[in-house]
Design an enzyme around this catalytic site. Sequence first.
Site: not given
Ligand code: TGC
Ligand code: FAD
Length: 387
Positions: A93, A245, A271, A366, A370, A386
């Site tokens: 997936r 995603a 079982r 993603e 938390d 945050f």
């Molecule tokens: P914040 O100030 O809240 O927002 C910045 C700007 O973005 C807007 N916004 C969004 N827009 C679209 N969709 C959303 N879900 C949005 N959330 C916020 C917001 O309105 C603002 O816009 P503007 O125009 O005012 O600038 O940003 P922040 O720095 O406080 O961070 C917010 C937070 C923590 C929610 C965000 O950064 C977050 O979601 N953190 C988690 C990071 C994450 O999910 N990383 C994923 C990486 S990719 C991955 O993991 C792939 S795995 C895939 C796989 O293998 O399946």
């Molecule tokens: P951290 O951000 O260091 O967090 C550590 C701990 O602190 C967590 O428990 C978290 O919940 C907690 N924490 C952080 N901030 C706060 C807060 N404000 N308040 C309370 N608790 C908090 N990323 C990509 O860009 N592209 C990809 O394709 C991708 N693929 C991935 C595939 C795998 C298998 C994995 C494991 C990760 C992948 N990621 C990818 C990265 C993924 O999105 C990050 O691991 C994830 O966003 C968390 O970041 P971190 O691991 O650095 O944890």
Amino acid sequence: MFTGVNFFLTDELLSEEERMVRDTVRQYVEKRFLPLAAEYHDKAEFPLEVIPELAQMGLLGVTIPQEYGAAGSSYYIYGLAMQELERGDSGLRSFASVQGSLVMFPIHRYGSEAQKQKWLPLLASGERIGCFGLTEPDHGSDPGGMRTTARKTENGWILNGSKMWITNAAIAHVAVVWAQTEEGIRGFIVETDRSGFSSSVIKGKYSLRASNTGELIFEDCFIPDENRLPAAKGLSAPLSCLNEARYGIAWGATGAAMACYDEALEYAKSRIQFDKPIAAFQLTQHKLVEMASEIVKAQLLNHQMGRLKDEGKAKYYHISMAKRNNVHQALQAARTARTILAANGITDEYQTVRHLLNLESVYTYEGTHDIHTLIVGEHLTGSSAFR
Ligand code: TGC
Ligand code: FAD
């Protein structure tokens, strides 16, 4: 043959077309993918051989319009497909999520017409593999703090920095990369054969082993102007890709939970301990009822989220709630199923422990559990927790 979980007659919520796509992917996973799953988990490799088959079924960029060579289907169908793929393995997936939601979606949403014409058909057919570089070694949950930079030069940009934990990193032909510029965060299409680009694989993973995860490194990597995504401005652009995603993950995790429940139920019925099937003991029944109840709730959440998404009414906080709930419940279901399988549940003869290990990553990527709590909490209360 896996028949899903239809306890609340949720199959009746599906149209004929939706059911047909769901069943096609279900059969594919059963017959073609599951026989490979343990082997690739063991080898810690993604099965590249399935990519043309996923493309053939229209599973790469499910919602991207047909004019770009993709399926042009509904979000609901996308969700059902992700549910069935993750019933096989979260890595399967993940491949489809990254290619469709994190590479094709940003090119379609933020790219120029030339970028769309060039890349989308190749990505839809699986001839090119993509990855998405947002996370960095020091910036996971807080991507706004990213340190990768894109410096403007004549005719282009110079990228420096690194991206960590990137799905498909070492098998990708192209990366969608997010970097700081003087004007804020911008997105770039980076061909992985460019000078100054390198990648490495993260070894030693216990989770998502059948998925390629690695690092992207940029050392004075030149990117021409035509590779910048012109409409992507600010952090909201990559976050909008995450919504796509995360939507698929909420469905996918439900598929993994269904796989574990199905396996545990069948095992419990056959079982024998203390002269009875363990399914006849109250404690086992309690476990199965808890699992089935949470699966039904997740299915209904996905159903409503899917209908809202197709109507353009699904908000980021709806998707966060569904990702948070469904992944958490899937992880609980996998743990519970493992206790029913007991000793047998720790081997690759059964799927459950593979799902259990995978779901630990799904719980984190993603947006961690938390972070989704804080996203929904902020929406409910109006107060951001945050910082
Ligand atoms: P914040 O100030 O809240 O927002 C910045 C700007 O973005 C807007 N916004 C969004 N827009 C679209 N969709 C959303 N879900 C949005 N959330 C916020 C917001 O309105 C603002 O816009 P503007 O125009 O005012 O600038 O940003 P922040 O720095 O406080 O961070 C917010 C937070 C923590 C929610 C965000 O950064 C977050 O979601 N953190 C988690 C990071 C994450 O999910 N990383 C994923 C990486 S990719 C991955 O993991 C792939 S795995 C895939 C796989 O293998 O399946
Ligand atoms: P951290 O951000 O260091 O967090 C550590 C701990 O602190 C967590 O428990 C978290 O919940 C907690 N924490 C952080 N901030 C706060 C807060 N404000 N308040 C309370 N608790 C908090 N990323 C990509 O860009 N592209 C990809 O394709 C991708 N693929 C991935 C595939 C795998 C298998 C994995 C494991 C990760 C992948 N990621 C990818 C990265 C993924 O999105 C990050 O691991 C994830 O966003 C968390 O970041 P971190 O691991 O650095 O944890």
